[in-house]
Write a protein that holds these residues in place. Structure first.
Motif, short mmCIF file in Angstrom:
data_model
loop_
_atom_site.label_atom_id
_atom_site.label_comp_id
_atom_site.label_asym_id
_atom_site.label_seq_id
_atom_site.Cartn_x
_atom_site.Cartn_y
_atom_site.Cartn_z
N HIS A 53 -146.17 -37.96 -68.93
CA HIS A 53 -146.68 -39.32 -68.74
C HIS A 53 -148.18 -39.30 -68.45
O HIS A 53 -148.95 -40.09 -69.01
N ARG A 57 -150.95 -40.88 -70.92
CA ARG A 57 -151.84 -41.94 -70.41
C ARG A 57 -153.31 -41.55 -70.59
O ARG A 57 -154.14 -42.36 -70.99
N GLU A 133 -145.43 -38.93 -74.82
CA GLU A 133 -144.50 -40.06 -74.74
C GLU A 133 -144.82 -41.03 -75.88
O GLU A 133 -145.82 -41.76 -75.81
#
Length: 178
Positions: A53, A57, A133
């Motif tokens: 994650h 990001r 992701e």
């Protein structure tokens, strides 16, 4: 716990996580490490999903990974590259990449919408893709050397991959043989 306490606990947890390993994850991702390789280098025990994650990001924040292209597809003309061998496709795409620069070159990534594509790739290439992701839609990854290698493999075997060159306003597609 009330709402203010929960907010404070979450903020403290995020700060602690960032201080413990967030910066390291971003630095290692920037250096080219896969999520699995980053996990091996962290001193602080962090779940794979959290590292993934954070890396995703970071890629989104820096423009390495986009959920939509920076220009409308209507502004781009599609060029069909004849399904040739990997070397010819690699050289043709490399020339477009050099002309446009990495920051203006992207590859479509349908990894959040389809399965089975990754079986074409080597274990090393799959490891990189699995470490991101993917949204349940086509995303776009900056066409760096790693993604060029992955993209050539996928474009030769499937018609789901496109290469976008923003400066020259071209989309390169590889039609599959019937």
């Amino acid at each position: 716990m009330n709402e203010k306490q929960t907010y404070f606990q979450d903020a403290l947890s995020d700060f602690t996580y960032d201080a413990a390993c967030g910066r390291a994850i971003r630095h290692l991702a920037d250096t080219g490490f896969t999520t699995a390789q980053i996990m091996q280098r962290l001193d602080y025990p962090t779940p794979f999903a959290k590292v993934r994650h954070t890396a995703t990001r970071y890629f989104m924040e820096t423009g390495i990974l986009l959920d939509e292209l920076p220009v409308s597809c209507a502004c781009l003309s599609t060029v069909f590259f004849p399904a040739a061998d990997e070397t010819q496709l690699y050289h043709a795409l490399s020339a477009h990449l050099q002309e446009n620069g990495e920051t203006h070159s992207f590859i479509s990534c349908p990894f959040g919408t389809t399965t089975g594509l990754l079986s074409i790739l080597t274990a090393r290439e799959r490891e990189y893709i699995d470490g991101i992701e993917w949204m349940p839609k086509t995303m776009y990854h900056r066409l760096n050397r790693r993604m060029l290698e992955i993209g050539v493999q996928l474009a030769i075997h499937t018609d789901m991959i496109r290469f976008y060159f923003i400066k020259s306003r071209k989309v390169i597609a590889v039609p599959q043989k019937a």
